[in-house]
Design a protein around this motif. Structure first.
Motif, PDB file in Angstrom:
ATOM      1  N   THR A  37       6.788  29.169  51.984  1.00  0.00           N
ATOM      2  CA  THR A  37       6.488  28.034  52.867  1.00  0.00           C
ATOM      3  C   THR A  37       7.458  26.865  52.760  1.00  0.00           C
ATOM      4  OG1 THR A  37       4.910  27.320  51.190  1.00  0.00           O
ATOM      5  CG2 THR A  37       4.032  28.544  53.066  1.00  0.00           C
ATOM      6  N   LYS A  38       8.652  27.088  52.234  1.00  0.00           N
ATOM      7  CA  LYS A  38       9.611  25.982  52.171  1.00  0.00           C
ATOM      8  C   LYS A  38       9.867  25.439  53.580  1.00  0.00           C
ATOM      9  CE  LYS A  38      13.626  29.090  51.990  1.00  0.00           C
ATOM     10  NZ  LYS A  38      13.305  30.361  51.322  1.00  0.00           N
ATOM     11  N   THR A  39       9.905  24.133  53.678  1.00  0.00           N
ATOM     12  CA  THR A  39      10.098  23.357  54.924  1.00  0.00           C
ATOM     13  C   THR A  39       8.917  23.436  55.911  1.00  0.00           C
ATOM     14  OG1 THR A  39      11.167  24.936  56.443  1.00  0.00           O
ATOM     15  CG2 THR A  39      12.601  23.876  54.833  1.00  0.00           C
ATOM     16  N   GLU A  58       6.243  28.115  46.896  1.00  0.00           N
ATOM     17  CA  GLU A  58       7.145  27.006  47.195  1.00  0.00           C
ATOM     18  C   GLU A  58       8.391  27.079  46.326  1.00  0.00           C
ATOM     19  OE1 GLU A  58       7.422  24.578  49.365  1.00  0.00           O
ATOM     20  OE2 GLU A  58       5.535  24.784  50.464  1.00  0.00           O
ATOM     21  N   ASN A  59       9.476  26.491  46.832  1.00  0.00           N
ATOM     22  CA  ASN A  59      10.761  26.515  46.140  1.00  0.00           C
ATOM     23  C   ASN A  59      11.138  25.215  45.467  1.00  0.00           C
ATOM     24  OD1 ASN A  59      10.890  28.526  48.379  1.00  0.00           O
ATOM     25  ND2 ASN A  59      12.878  28.971  47.453  1.00  0.00           N
ATOM     26  N   LYS A  60      10.543  24.124  45.915  1.00  0.00           N
ATOM     27  CA  LYS A  60      10.974  22.816  45.406  1.00  0.00           C
ATOM     28  C   LYS A  60       9.772  22.018  44.935  1.00  0.00           C
ATOM     29  CE  LYS A  60      15.413  22.266  47.332  1.00  0.00           C
ATOM     30  NZ  LYS A  60      16.443  22.074  46.316  1.00  0.00           N
ATOM     31  N   MET A 206      11.587  40.248  51.994  1.00  0.00           N
ATOM     32  CA  MET A 206      11.373  39.040  52.772  1.00  0.00           C
ATOM     33  C   MET A 206      11.269  39.444  54.250  1.00  0.00           C
ATOM     34  SD  MET A 206      13.972  36.543  50.674  1.00  0.00           S
ATOM     35  CE  MET A 206      15.359  36.853  51.724  1.00  0.00           C
ATOM     36  N   SER A 207      11.381  38.458  55.136  1.00  0.00           N
ATOM     37  CA  SER A 207      11.193  38.767  56.560  1.00  0.00           C
ATOM     38  C   SER A 207      12.060  39.930  57.037  1.00  0.00           C
ATOM     39  CB  SER A 207      11.515  37.535  57.414  1.00  0.00           C
ATOM     40  OG  SER A 207      10.566  36.530  57.165  1.00  0.00           O
ATOM     41  N   GLY A 208      13.333  39.917  56.632  1.00  0.00           N
ATOM     42  CA  GLY A 208      14.274  40.885  57.181  1.00  0.00           C
ATOM     43  C   GLY A 208      14.279  42.236  56.498  1.00  0.00           C
ATOM     44  N   ILE A 221       5.449  40.868  48.655  1.00  0.00           N
ATOM     45  CA  ILE A 221       6.583  40.471  49.486  1.00  0.00           C
ATOM     46  C   ILE A 221       6.434  38.987  49.797  1.00  0.00           C
ATOM     47  CG2 ILE A 221       6.982  42.773  50.444  1.00  0.00           C
ATOM     48  CD1 ILE A 221       5.507  41.877  52.960  1.00  0.00           C
ATOM     49  N   ARG A 222       7.562  38.308  49.950  1.00  0.00           N
ATOM     50  CA  ARG A 222       7.560  36.855  50.159  1.00  0.00           C
ATOM     51  C   ARG A 222       8.118  36.588  51.552  1.00  0.00           C
ATOM     52  NH1 ARG A 222      10.760  38.058  45.743  1.00  0.00           N
ATOM     53  NH2 ARG A 222      12.488  37.350  47.034  1.00  0.00           N
ATOM     54  N   VAL A 223       7.264  36.184  52.456  1.00  0.00           N
ATOM     55  CA  VAL A 223       7.678  36.112  53.862  1.00  0.00           C
ATOM     56  C   VAL A 223       7.523  34.699  54.416  1.00  0.00           C
ATOM     57  CG1 VAL A 223       7.302  37.055  56.170  1.00  0.00           C
ATOM     58  CG2 VAL A 223       7.002  38.530  54.165  1.00  0.00           C
ATOM     59  N   GLY A 224       8.603  34.195  54.991  1.00  0.00           N
ATOM     60  CA  GLY A 224       8.577  32.869  55.597  1.00  0.00           C
ATOM     61  C   GLY A 224       8.838  32.932  57.096  1.00  0.00           C
ATOM     62  N   THR A 225      10.099  33.147  57.449  1.00  0.00           N
ATOM     63  CA  THR A 225      10.550  33.091  58.841  1.00  0.00           C
ATOM     64  C   THR A 225       9.702  33.922  59.804  1.00  0.00           C
ATOM     65  OG1 THR A 225      12.762  32.899  57.904  1.00  0.00           O
ATOM     66  CG2 THR A 225      12.626  33.253  60.274  1.00  0.00           C
ATOM     67  N   ALA A 226       9.357  35.109  59.422  1.00  0.00           N
ATOM     68  CA  ALA A 226       8.633  35.995  60.344  1.00  0.00           C
ATOM     69  C   ALA A 226       7.245  35.454  60.667  1.00  0.00           C
ATOM     70  CB  ALA A 226       8.529  37.399  59.764  1.00  0.00           C
ATOM     71  N   GLU A 230      12.032  29.980  62.387  1.00  0.00           N
ATOM     72  CA  GLU A 230      13.304  29.635  61.737  1.00  0.00           C
ATOM     73  C   GLU A 230      13.216  28.280  61.049  1.00  0.00           C
ATOM     74  OE1 GLU A 230      16.048  31.407  61.447  1.00  0.00           O
ATOM     75  OE2 GLU A 230      15.341  33.096  62.675  1.00  0.00           O
ATOM     76  N   ARG A 231      13.941  28.159  59.938  1.00  0.00           N
ATOM     77  CA  ARG A 231      13.999  26.881  59.235  1.00  0.00           C
ATOM     78  C   ARG A 231      15.221  26.077  59.659  1.00  0.00           C
ATOM     79  NH1 ARG A 231      12.199  30.613  55.413  1.00  0.00           N
ATOM     80  NH2 ARG A 231      14.332  31.238  55.028  1.00  0.00           N
ATOM     81  N   MET A 232      15.120  24.751  59.465  1.00  0.00           N
ATOM     82  CA  MET A 232      16.240  23.868  59.792  1.00  0.00           C
ATOM     83  C   MET A 232      17.348  23.949  58.748  1.00  0.00           C
ATOM     84  SD  MET A 232      15.086  21.896  62.365  1.00  0.00           S
ATOM     85  CE  MET A 232      14.545  20.212  62.517  1.00  0.00           C
ATOM     86  N   TYR A 238      18.425  26.001  49.149  1.00  0.00           N
ATOM     87  CA  TYR A 238      17.386  26.319  48.175  1.00  0.00           C
ATOM     88  C   TYR A 238      17.861  27.258  47.078  1.00  0.00           C
ATOM     89  CZ  TYR A 238      13.914  24.128  51.074  1.00  0.00           C
ATOM     90  OH  TYR A 238      13.188  23.204  51.761  1.00  0.00           O
ATOM     91  N   TRP A 239      18.863  28.038  47.392  1.00  0.00           N
ATOM     92  CA  TRP A 239      19.243  29.091  46.455  1.00  0.00           C
ATOM     93  C   TRP A 239      20.467  28.773  45.631  1.00  0.00           C
ATOM     94  CZ3 TRP A 239      18.721  33.856  50.218  1.00  0.00           C
ATOM     95  CH2 TRP A 239      17.356  34.042  50.490  1.00  0.00           C
ATOM     96  N   ASN A 240      21.188  27.763  46.010  1.00  0.00           N
ATOM     97  CA  ASN A 240      22.473  27.540  45.363  1.00  0.00           C
ATOM     98  C   ASN A 240      22.780  26.061  45.320  1.00  0.00           C
ATOM     99  OD1 ASN A 240      24.995  27.911  44.292  1.00  0.00           O
ATOM    100  ND2 ASN A 240      25.955  28.291  46.281  1.00  0.00           N
TER     101      ASN A 240
HETATM  102  C1  LIG Z   1      12.810  31.534  51.693  1.00  0.00           C
HETATM  103  C2  LIG Z   1      12.470  32.552  50.698  1.00  0.00           C
HETATM  104  C3  LIG Z   1      11.822  33.741  51.052  1.00  0.00           C
HETATM  105  C4  LIG Z   1      11.428  34.072  52.474  1.00  0.00           C
HETATM  106  O1  LIG Z   1      12.538  34.287  53.285  1.00  0.00           O
HETATM  107  P1  LIG Z   1      12.335  34.642  54.847  1.00  0.00           P
HETATM  108  O2  LIG Z   1      13.588  35.324  55.202  1.00  0.00           O
HETATM  109  O3  LIG Z   1      12.137  33.348  55.547  1.00  0.00           O
HETATM  110  O4  LIG Z   1      11.141  35.514  54.955  1.00  0.00           O
HETATM  111  C5  LIG Z   1      11.517  34.629  50.049  1.00  0.00           C
HETATM  112  N1  LIG Z   1      11.844  34.392  48.759  1.00  0.00           N
HETATM  113  C6  LIG Z   1      12.462  33.278  48.374  1.00  0.00           C
HETATM  114  C7  LIG Z   1      12.790  33.074  46.939  1.00  0.00           C
HETATM  115  C8  LIG Z   1      12.799  32.329  49.330  1.00  0.00           C
HETATM  116  O5  LIG Z   1      13.436  31.214  48.932  1.00  0.00           O
END
Ligand SMILES: *Cc1c(COP(=O)(O)O)cnc(C)c1O
Length: 248
Positions: A37-39, A58-60, A206-208, A221-226, A230-232, A238-240
């Motif tokens: 759920t980031k953003t 959450e990531n942050k 993840m989504s893809g 599984i960790r799904v956001g975008t789907a 889309e995120r801004m 978040y990753w780097n």
């Molecule tokens: C954003 C994120 C996801 C989800 O990614 P989507 O492509 O939006 O589904 C999964 N895992 C981590 C660690 C993320 O930061």
């Protein structure tokens, strides 16, 4: 008229999970859906919760604090899935039941120090950099076993499994390789018979790439975008993070 897209998207993701399980001969009950759920604003997360979802990742720290204060933990179970700096550990521990991103001993020790003072324990996953990309966090596959062995000394950490982010590649074989590697590390850890270590959770997909992940054994599984669109911000935000490079 109520905009139904979150509910519709959730339904589609469930169908994808179901189809992947069918083709892999797996029981869909074995695969949990965690909302990344980031953003995403709290009201949207609440929509997913109203639709029956309970696992939020959450990531942050700041976003976690904000949304937790609005949503609480009656219906939601919060996980931390982002890179965790040691100076944020204390705050994160107030909210989450599981940390997916333990990837170094220093971080494990920091978590342990806080929890042992409070007589508490927490579920953790060990994050592994299966794609060997510099930009990704996670312990290298070669160092995973020795890290896990060292983490077993910290008895407030309940090691429940492994987490990875698959390679972001259009080549499915490259993605699958990452998930297979995580699965094989899981097997190696099981063979070590470390006391207290459980390896039931494989957090990947993840989504893809959730279909490939499920075929290769994902249990979460960790799904956001789907689900939320889309995120801004690019995921590199978040990753780097530059600011975390020195925190090793
Ligand atoms: C954003 C994120 C996801 C989800 O990614 P989507 O492509 O939006 O589904 C999964 N895992 C981590 C660690 C993320 O930061």
């Amino acid at each position: 008229m109520k905009n139904l897209w979150i509910e519709d998207n959730l339904k589609q993701v469930k169908e994808r999970i179901y189809a992947a399980c069918q083709s892999a001969g797996r029981n869909p009950e074995e695969v949990k859906l965690l909302l990344a759920t980031k953003t995403v604003a709290a009201e949207k997360i609440n929509r997913a919760i109203d639709a029956g979802e309970t696992l939020i990742g959450e990531n942050k720290v700041q976003e976690l604090q904000q949304k937790y204060s609005l949503i609480g933990n009656d219906k939601a179970n919060w996980h931390f899935i982002g890179h965790l700096q040691t100076n944020k550990v204390k705050e994160v521990l107030k909210y989450v039941t599981c940390i997916h991103s333990v990837d170094r001993l220093k971080l494990g020790k920091k978590i342990h120090n806080y929890l042992s003072k409070e007589n508490k324990k927490i579920d953790i996953l060990v994050q592994i950099n299966t794609s060997y990309e510099e930009s990704k966090f996670g312990v290298s596959p070669e160092d995973a076993l020795s890290l896990i062995e060292q983490l077993t000394e910290l008895d407030t950490l309940r090691i429940k499994g492994l987490m990875t982010i698959g390679k972001l590649s259009a080549d499915e074989r490259e993605v699958r390789k990452c998930f297979r590697l995580l699965k094989s590390i899981q097997q190696q850890v099981i063979e070590q018979n470390y006391p207290g270590v459980e390896m039931g959770v494989l957090s990947m997909g993840m989504s893809g790439d959730l279909k490939v992940a499920i075929e290769e054994g994902a249990t979460m599984i960790r799904v956001g975008t789907a689900i939320f669109g889309e995120r801004m911000y690019p995921d590199s935000y978040y990753w780097n993070e530059q600011t975390t490079v020195s925190d090793s």
